[in-house]
Design a protein around this motif. Structure first.
Motif, PDB file in Angstrom:
ATOM      1  N   MET A  82       0.338   5.336   0.813  1.00  0.00           N
ATOM      2  CA  MET A  82      -0.628   6.293   1.340  1.00  0.00           C
ATOM      3  C   MET A  82      -0.116   7.688   1.066  1.00  0.00           C
ATOM      4  SD  MET A  82      -2.136   4.642   4.721  1.00  0.00           S
ATOM      5  CE  MET A  82      -1.061   3.345   5.203  1.00  0.00           C
ATOM      6  N   THR A 117      -5.216   6.402  -1.100  1.00  0.00           N
ATOM      7  CA  THR A 117      -4.551   5.136  -0.834  1.00  0.00           C
ATOM      8  C   THR A 117      -4.398   4.397  -2.154  1.00  0.00           C
ATOM      9  OG1 THR A 117      -5.614   5.054   1.316  1.00  0.00           O
ATOM     10  CG2 THR A 117      -4.663   3.012   0.512  1.00  0.00           C
ATOM     11  N   LEU A 152       0.836  -1.204   0.000  1.00  0.00           N
ATOM     12  CA  LEU A 152       0.000   0.000   0.000  1.00  0.00           C
ATOM     13  C   LEU A 152       0.865   1.246   0.000  1.00  0.00           C
ATOM     14  CD1 LEU A 152      -2.990  -0.204   2.457  1.00  0.00           C
ATOM     15  CD2 LEU A 152      -2.942  -0.392  -0.030  1.00  0.00           C
TER      16      LEU A 152
END
Ligand SMILES: Nc1ncnc2c1ncn2[C@@H]1O[C@H](COP(=O)(O)OP(=O)(O)OP(=O)(O)O)[C@@H](O)[C@H]1O
Ligand SMILES: [Mg+2]
Lengths: 234, 400
Positions: free
Chosen positions: B61, B221, B59
């Protein structure tokens, strides 16, 4: 081998400390003890009696001289061999009792047998018998702290004779006892000498106790001053 | 000989019961403290890394400003166009979820609960590793039209509905009614310590229109495709945003791109340091225990030296005496070590349960503490005996 005496000391000296502080406690002891004899060692305080006993008991080593035990030169033995000599031939009763604290009379008396590797049943029986012999039946499970001086001395004697040693070395075994107790202990020691053929060397201050022995040696200032058989003229 | 010596050692332990107990106690406390601390530390580290993996891996962010959270006011928020650009140009992106957050009170019948309303797309669930416990996620129409529908977290369900199934009910948020279409599976605390289940998720448009009243997007995200290099994607994303936000060559970024791996490293690093600190504190207690044992042993050296003298005089060999003391020391310290391990296991399980972290058995620290305790016992029990056993019996007997 068989013609060698049990114990032969030749020119034994012992010096404590060194240099200025050196003190010669033994100044040349020559002594022969035959198997089965009962020898009393007397002499003034500080004359080297205990020092000599410790050397005889292989607890200490002499500075000079030779100690033969059954013809074997003790000073040539290793530490372990001397320990085995103590284990198999000698029983020692100390001037202080030197029992293990907080340990029952029975376990104290068993101790030499444990080091001999006796099986536990035989060990228990022998220890009980030895305690009974010194009149301590029923006191097996008391620790030294729960016993009187005389009783502790008896435990110490039981521990010394439980292995049926060739020689019993006793340093003032009656030193802390009253007359009656002393007489009893001397009776015991004489009996071991007479009945079990144990050779006895005993230090004492009291002529009464020395009277039990067959031979009396007097130490004065680190030397043998006199050596006579009881019954001979003084 | 071994058997007899064992007997003598056990007798000596029984004879000096108080001393033996104190020795054991010293070791027990030290060993138990070290093992408990390290085990709890490991559990905390594991729980943090579990929570991080619940955030989803791979991920990125993106948030405005140089730091996450408050303090990012100076930098402008993102626009929908930014999100579109990321979607179009970042080929390695599997999902791009723009997020708008706003605190609001949710009301159901007589109950109300203040929570965080997140506006986003269905990518939000995928990127955040969210699963649905019941109901469904948003439909395309709902997303496009900004319909008043929501998916709620477990905490919100509990506060508003109790044990009831919320799907199909209507809750009120601010001035509008909103249909609950789904319930998220519980995730528990986040790695930062906040309750992840205290959330209401709505389509992005809905939140923008009805709650924030602006087209701004608070954060984005991005989940990266399997196999793509996170670092490369991160660089690409940074470059893209710099261009879109007109940041000059020599200017600093006015946004921040964090990846989960980085967050994980920071957080587990922190707990690891904590574990080491706890371990160090506990090691001191092990040391204090050791000093206690040394004290006990030194106090008894005179008595034990005389005991050795007696044994030697009676005909014990030096090695028999030493073996007895060695056995004694090993028995006492291993007993202490074992009790310590048992105590630590019990305490760790209980405390881990209370703290809500997993209990992890760590054989390494158990072994290490055990060996250390054995070493203490042997050093302080055996070495004084070694000196005494080397003496002439008469010198040992005369020891004062
Ligand atoms: N460990 C020692 N270190 C130094 N000197 C010692 C030591 N043991 C004994 N002595 C000295 O050696 C001499 C002989 O001591 P020993 O103990 O043999 O005397 P003793 O004849 O047994 O006396 P007592 O009848 O009082 O027991 C004494 O002067 C004593 O001070
Ligand atoms: Mg004397």
């Amino acid at each position: 081998m068989s013609d060698a005496p049990l114990i032969r000391l030749s020119g034994i000296t012992k010096t404590y400390g060194r240099g200025q502080a050196a003190l010669q406690a033994l100044k040349g002891i020559d002594l022969v003890v035959e198997a089965g004899d009962f020898v009393a060692i007397m002499g003034p305080s500080g004359s080297g009696k205990s020092t000599a006993m410790n050397i005889l008991g292989c607890l200490d080593t002499p500075t000079r001289g030779s100690y033969e035990f059954q013809g074997v030169r003790v000073e040539q033995l290793s530490r372990n061999q001397r320990a085995l000599l103590r284990r198999h031939y000698l029983g020692f009763v100390f001037q202080g009792f030197n029992l293990l604290a907080r340990t029952t009379a029975l376990e104290n008396v068993e101790l030499p047998l444990i080091y001999r590797g006796e099986p536990s049943a035989a060990r228990h029986a022998a220890a009980r018998a030895a305690l009974a012999q010194v009149g301590l039946q029923g006191w097996e499970h008391h620790s030294p702290g729960e016993l009187s001086g005389g009783q502790q001395q008896r435990v110490a004697i039981a521990r010394a004779i439980v292995t049926r040693p060739a020689v019993l070395l006793a340093d003032e075994p009656t030193g802390n006892l009253d007359t009656r107790n002393s007489q009893e202990i001397m009776g015991l020691i004489s009996a071991f000498n007479r009945d079990n053929g144990i050779t006895v060397l005993m230090v004492t201050h009291e002529p009464d106790m020395a009277a039990y022995a067959r031979r009396v040696i007097r130490f004065v200032d680190g030397r043998v001053d006199s050596d006579r058989r009881n019954g001979e003229a003084a | 000989m071994l058997w007899n010596t064992l007997l003598l050692a056990l007798r000596a332990i029984r004879r000096n019961l108080m001393r033996s107990i104190l020795t054991i106690l010293g070791i027990v406390i030290g060993v138990a403290a070290v093992i408990t601390m390290v085990t709890l530390g490991n559990g905390a580290t594991r729980s943090v890394s579990d929570q991080i993996s619940s955030m989803g891996s791979n991920l990125l962010m993106v948030a405005p400003g140089q730091r996450f959270g408050p303090g990012s006011e100076g930098a402008p928020n993102f626009k929908s166009a930014d999100v579109e650009a990321i979607r179009d140009q970042l080929t390695a992106a599997a999902g791009v979820a723009p997020v708008v957050s706003k605190t609001a009170t949710a009301v159901y019948q007589a109950r109300n609960w203040s929570t965080v309303v997140n506006g986003s797309t269905n990518d939000y669930f995928q990127a955040g590793n969210w699963e649905l416990a019941s109901g469904r996620s948003f439909s395309e129409t709902e997303e496009r039209a900004g319909k008043a529908v929501c998916v709620i977290g477990e905490t919100v369900r509990e506060k508003l509905f109790g044990r009831q199934n919320p799907v199909g009910s209507e809750i009120r948020i601010k001035q509008f009614a909103c249909e609950v279409i789904g319930l998220l599976k519980a995730k528990g605390q986040s790695a930062m310590g906040s309750d992840q289940d205290d959330t209401v998720v709505m389509p992005l448009r809905t939140v923008q229109r009805r709650l924030t009243g602006s087209q701004d997007i608070n954060r984005v995200t991005v989940s990266v495709k399997e196999g793509a290099s996170i670092d490369a994607v991160k660089a690409q994303l940074t470059q893209l945003l710099r261009e879109r936000r007109n940041i000059g060559e020599n200017e600093e970024d006015d946004f921040r791109v964090m990846d989960t791996r980085q967050i994980a490293e920071t957080l587990t690093g922190t707990t690891r340091i904590l574990t080491m600190l706890l371990g160090a504190v506990a090691a001191v207690s092990l040391l204090v225990g050791g000093i206690g044992i040394m004290n006990i042993m030194l106090v008894s050296v005179t008595e034990r030296t005389r005991e050795i003298g007696i044994r030697l005089a009676i005909g014990a060999l030096e090695r028999e005496v030493l073996l007895q003391f060695l056995i004694e020391a090993v028995v006492l310290s291993s007993l202490g070590g074992l009790i310590g391990i048992a105590l630590a296991t019990g305490a760790s399980i209980a405390l881990a349960g209370m703290m809500g972290i997993p209990y992890l058995f760590d054989p390494g620290i158990n072994l290490l503490s055990f060996l250390f305790s054995a070493a203490i016992g042997v050093i302080f029990g055996y070495f004084p005996a070694r000196r005494a056993a080397g003496l002439n019996p008469i010198d040992a007997l005369r020891h004062e």
